[in-house]
Design an enzyme around this catalytic site. Structure first.
Site, PDB file in Angstrom:
ATOM      1  N   LYS A   1       0.831  -1.214   0.000  1.00  0.00           N
ATOM      2  CA  LYS A   1       0.000   0.000   0.000  1.00  0.00           C
ATOM      3  C   LYS A   1       0.865   1.264   0.000  1.00  0.00           C
ATOM      4  CE  LYS A   1      -2.843   0.609   3.665  1.00  0.00           C
ATOM      5  NZ  LYS A   1      -2.754   1.946   4.258  1.00  0.00           N
TER       6      LYS A   1
ATOM      7  N   ARG B   1       2.859   5.860  -3.451  1.00  0.00           N
ATOM      8  CA  ARG B   1       4.036   6.604  -3.946  1.00  0.00           C
ATOM      9  C   ARG B   1       4.231   6.404  -5.448  1.00  0.00           C
ATOM     10  NH1 ARG B   1       4.392   5.693   1.361  1.00  0.00           N
ATOM     11  NH2 ARG B   1       5.768   6.940   2.684  1.00  0.00           N
TER      12      ARG B   1
ATOM     13  N   GLY C   1      -4.281   8.342   5.706  1.00  0.00           N
ATOM     14  CA  GLY C   1      -3.366   9.371   6.207  1.00  0.00           C
ATOM     15  C   GLY C   1      -2.208   9.591   5.251  1.00  0.00           C
TER      16      GLY C   1
ATOM     17  N   ARG D   1      -7.222  12.921  12.745  1.00  0.00           N
ATOM     18  CA  ARG D   1      -5.775  12.667  12.819  1.00  0.00           C
ATOM     19  C   ARG D   1      -4.966  13.943  12.554  1.00  0.00           C
ATOM     20  NH1 ARG D   1      -4.577   7.377   9.456  1.00  0.00           N
ATOM     21  NH2 ARG D   1      -2.548   7.726  10.410  1.00  0.00           N
TER      22      ARG D   1
ATOM     23  N   SER E   1       8.317   9.895  11.338  1.00  0.00           N
ATOM     24  CA  SER E   1       7.145   9.580  10.515  1.00  0.00           C
ATOM     25  C   SER E   1       7.512   9.632   9.044  1.00  0.00           C
ATOM     26  CB  SER E   1       6.041  10.607  10.809  1.00  0.00           C
ATOM     27  OG  SER E   1       5.129  10.647   9.732  1.00  0.00           O
TER      28      SER E   1
ATOM     29  N   GLN F   1       5.430   9.623   6.699  1.00  0.00           N
ATOM     30  CA  GLN F   1       4.487  10.518   6.010  1.00  0.00           C
ATOM     31  C   GLN F   1       4.982  11.962   6.071  1.00  0.00           C
ATOM     32  OE1 GLN F   1       0.700   9.625   7.807  1.00  0.00           O
ATOM     33  NE2 GLN F   1       0.563   7.620   6.813  1.00  0.00           N
TER      34      GLN F   1
ATOM     35  N   ASP G   1       2.923  -0.745  11.997  1.00  0.00           N
ATOM     36  CA  ASP G   1       1.560  -1.161  11.651  1.00  0.00           C
ATOM     37  C   ASP G   1       1.295  -2.622  12.022  1.00  0.00           C
ATOM     38  OD1 ASP G   1       1.153   1.359  10.649  1.00  0.00           O
ATOM     39  OD2 ASP G   1       1.533   0.815   8.569  1.00  0.00           O
TER      40      ASP G   1
ATOM     41  N   ARG H   1      -4.811   2.747  18.462  1.00  0.00           N
ATOM     42  CA  ARG H   1      -4.532   1.305  18.374  1.00  0.00           C
ATOM     43  C   ARG H   1      -4.093   0.696  19.701  1.00  0.00           C
ATOM     44  NH1 ARG H   1      -2.251   0.906  12.228  1.00  0.00           N
ATOM     45  NH2 ARG H   1      -4.328   0.768  11.301  1.00  0.00           N
TER      46      ARG H   1
ATOM     47  N   ARG I   1      -6.805  -2.799  10.415  1.00  0.00           N
ATOM     48  CA  ARG I   1      -5.797  -3.696  11.023  1.00  0.00           C
ATOM     49  C   ARG I   1      -6.318  -4.338  12.316  1.00  0.00           C
ATOM     50  NH1 ARG I   1      -1.980  -2.939   7.310  1.00  0.00           N
ATOM     51  NH2 ARG I   1      -1.373  -0.807   6.799  1.00  0.00           N
TER      52      ARG I   1
HETATM   53  C1  S3P Z   1       2.989   5.116   6.145  1.00  0.00           C
HETATM   54  C2  S3P Z   1       3.685   5.509   7.241  1.00  0.00           C
HETATM   55  C3  S3P Z   1       3.319   5.179   8.630  1.00  0.00           C
HETATM   56  C4  S3P Z   1       2.323   4.029   8.664  1.00  0.00           C
HETATM   57  C5  S3P Z   1       1.228   4.193   7.639  1.00  0.00           C
HETATM   58  C6  S3P Z   1       1.796   4.265   6.240  1.00  0.00           C
HETATM   59  C7  S3P Z   1       3.461   5.533   4.805  1.00  0.00           C
HETATM   60  O1  S3P Z   1       2.733   6.318   9.219  1.00  0.00           O
HETATM   61  O2  S3P Z   1       1.764   3.897   9.961  1.00  0.00           O
HETATM   62  O3  S3P Z   1       0.322   3.095   7.712  1.00  0.00           O
HETATM   63  O4  S3P Z   1       3.028   4.961   3.797  1.00  0.00           O
HETATM   64  O5  S3P Z   1       4.271   6.456   4.748  1.00  0.00           O
HETATM   65  P1  S3P Z   1       3.652   7.520   9.836  1.00  0.00           P
HETATM   66  O6  S3P Z   1       4.697   7.796   8.860  1.00  0.00           O
HETATM   67  O7  S3P Z   1       2.763   8.711   9.980  1.00  0.00           O
HETATM   68  O8  S3P Z   1       4.144   7.025  11.158  1.00  0.00           O
END
Ligand code: S3P
Length: 449
Positions: free
Chosen positions: A22, A27, A100, A128, A173, A175, A327, A358, A400
């Protein structure tokens, strides 16, 4: 996708090709839309989250031609096709659904687009935090605002010319790192992101694969990534299987409760070390788990994972190791519950701001099945040596959590009903087919009073 299922206990074995990763699917689409020519994508996860990214990119002007390829014995079901830019100001708000990753990465992309982009999502996503990406994007010159004083979605980004910054992120993170890196592609110099620990590095790998200039270094206490502006050269992107989806089957196969020794085999997984914390944790617990390397695709290592039941012992996941298994901690709690010596997780307060809280969800889910869980502000401890009982679990809108409940059910002493199961479509729409392929027994209760 059914919403109420009853899962019967029983050992799983066999071979499953889990859907495409995913994180990489998001990306592949986003970087594909930023490349200098159309990009062929292959094996993307056919999940709701990835569909949300595709729809949002289309709203930003991308051209996407994606078709669903059905599963065969040798290939997983997936989305194949072409994505092309350029991106521009959307005509409407963009709905990121439950994702997210979609919302935060696209906020970074929007910062480099001249115009206004408004990103929103479902009720879970709108709870969030976005301040973690809003703050650095503002420092780069974008105007970013959101609900609750700029802390929650919807988020409005007015992008344009950006300045390169050095961003010290308080959280490890991927993200946040990716959002700032994507904005950095449009900045006036080198953008650096410093994080307190390494996190998944798919964005850096894929940017490098597409010819961008990226420098990276990491040690136990921090990670430093630098991105320079420049074009992305179109190249085909094939997405390997999702280790986070495979983790459910790894745990379902790892614990011996009777004499069964049949293996579960999971070919074609993305074997990126930043995603294999689940493998290392199970191995630390004494799991009989082999990793068989299969080369590389689009800058990512691939491997088959083969797991056979074994008697597990306890371990602790803490510090930097938490991010590599982020995760997978809910499903690892099931392994911990069954292991002699249990599982302790520390430094994982980030789990409170995922698709659900979680840490609370792990305690509620395992608690509903009679398993002892000590919930802590930044983690949990399961003492171990306990088998789940039958019972009823409410997934609380978190995919999850729903799949973790199913794995717990395979080890339970009686059937387990999972309510709110439909959210599994977020990441793994073929979950029940794969469960059946591994010999799992499940009844659909939708419409049953
Ligand atoms: C993800 C980064 C993680 C992960 C999310 C997917 C990603 O979150 O928990 O399910 O694809 O970059 P964070 O980077 O916010 O911790």
């Amino acid at each position: 996708m059914p919403d109420r299922v009853r899962v019967h206990p029983g050992h799983l074995s066999g071979r499953v090709l889990v859907p495409g990763d995913k994180s990489l699917s998001h990306r592949a689409l986003i970087l594909g839309a930023l490349a200098d020519a159309p990009v062929m994508v292959h094996g993307l996860a056919p999940s709701d989250d990835v569909a949300a990214t595709a729809a949002a990119l289309a709203g930003m002007g991308a051209r996407l031609e994606l078709t669903v390829t059905e599963a065969t014995a040798d290939r997983r079901a997936g989305l194949d096709g072409v994505v092309a830019g350029p991106l521009g100001e959307p005509a409407d708000t963009l709905d990121c659904g439950n994702s997210g990753t979609a919302l935060r990465l696209l906020a970074g992309v929007a910062a480099g687009i001249d115009g206004l982009t408004v990103l929103t999502g479902d009720a879970s996503l709108r709870r969030r935090p976005i301040d973690r990406v809003a703050a650095p994007l503002r420092r780069m010159g974008a105007a970013v605002d959101g609900r609750a004083g700029g802390r929650l979605p919807p988020v409005a980004v007015r992008g344009g010319r950006l300045s390169a910054v050095r961003h010290e992120s308080p959280v490890a993170s991927a993200q946040v790192k990716s959002a700032v890196a994507l904005a950095g592609l449009h900045a006036d110099g080198a953008t650096t992101i410093v994080s307190p620990a390494r996190s998944r590095d798919h964005t850096e790998r894929l940017l490098t694969y597409l010819g961008a200039e990226v420098e990276r270094s990491s040690d136990d206490s921090r990670e430093v990534v630098t991105v320079r502006p420049g074009p992305l050269r179109a190249r085909p992107i094939a997405v390997p299987g999702d280790p986070s989806s495979a983790a459910f089957w790894m745990v379902a196969a790892a614990v011996a409760v009777d004499d069964d020794r049949e293996a579960v085999e999971l070919p074609g997984l993305c074997a990126n070390p930043t995603r294999f914390g689940v493998v290392r944790t199970l191995q630390a617990m004494g799991a009989d788990l082999e990793v068989l390397p299969e080369g590389e695709t689009a800058g990512e290592p691939r491997a088959t994972v083969r797991v056979r039941p074994a008697r597990l012992t306890g371990t602790t996941v803490a510090g930097a190791a938490v991010v590599d298994a982020l995760d997978e901690l809910p499903v690892l709690a099931v392994a911990g519950a069954l292991a002699r010596g249990g599982l302790e997780v520390r430094d994982a307060a980030e789990l409170r701001v995922k698709e659900s809280d979680r840490l609370a969800a792990i305690a509620a889910t395992l608690g509903a099945l009679g398993v002892s869980v000590e919930e802590r502000p930044d983690g949990f401890r399961v003492p171990g040596g306990e088998r789940p009982s039958g019972g009823v679990v409410e997934a609380g809108g978190d995919h999850r959590v729903a799949m973790t409940a199913v794995v717990a059910a395979t080890y339970a002493t009686a059937p387990v009903e999972v309510r709110g199961f439909g959210c599994v479509a977020t990441s793994y729409p073929s979950f029940l087919d794969d469960l059946a392929a591994l010999g799992g027994r499940v009844e659909v209760l939708d419409g049953v009073p």
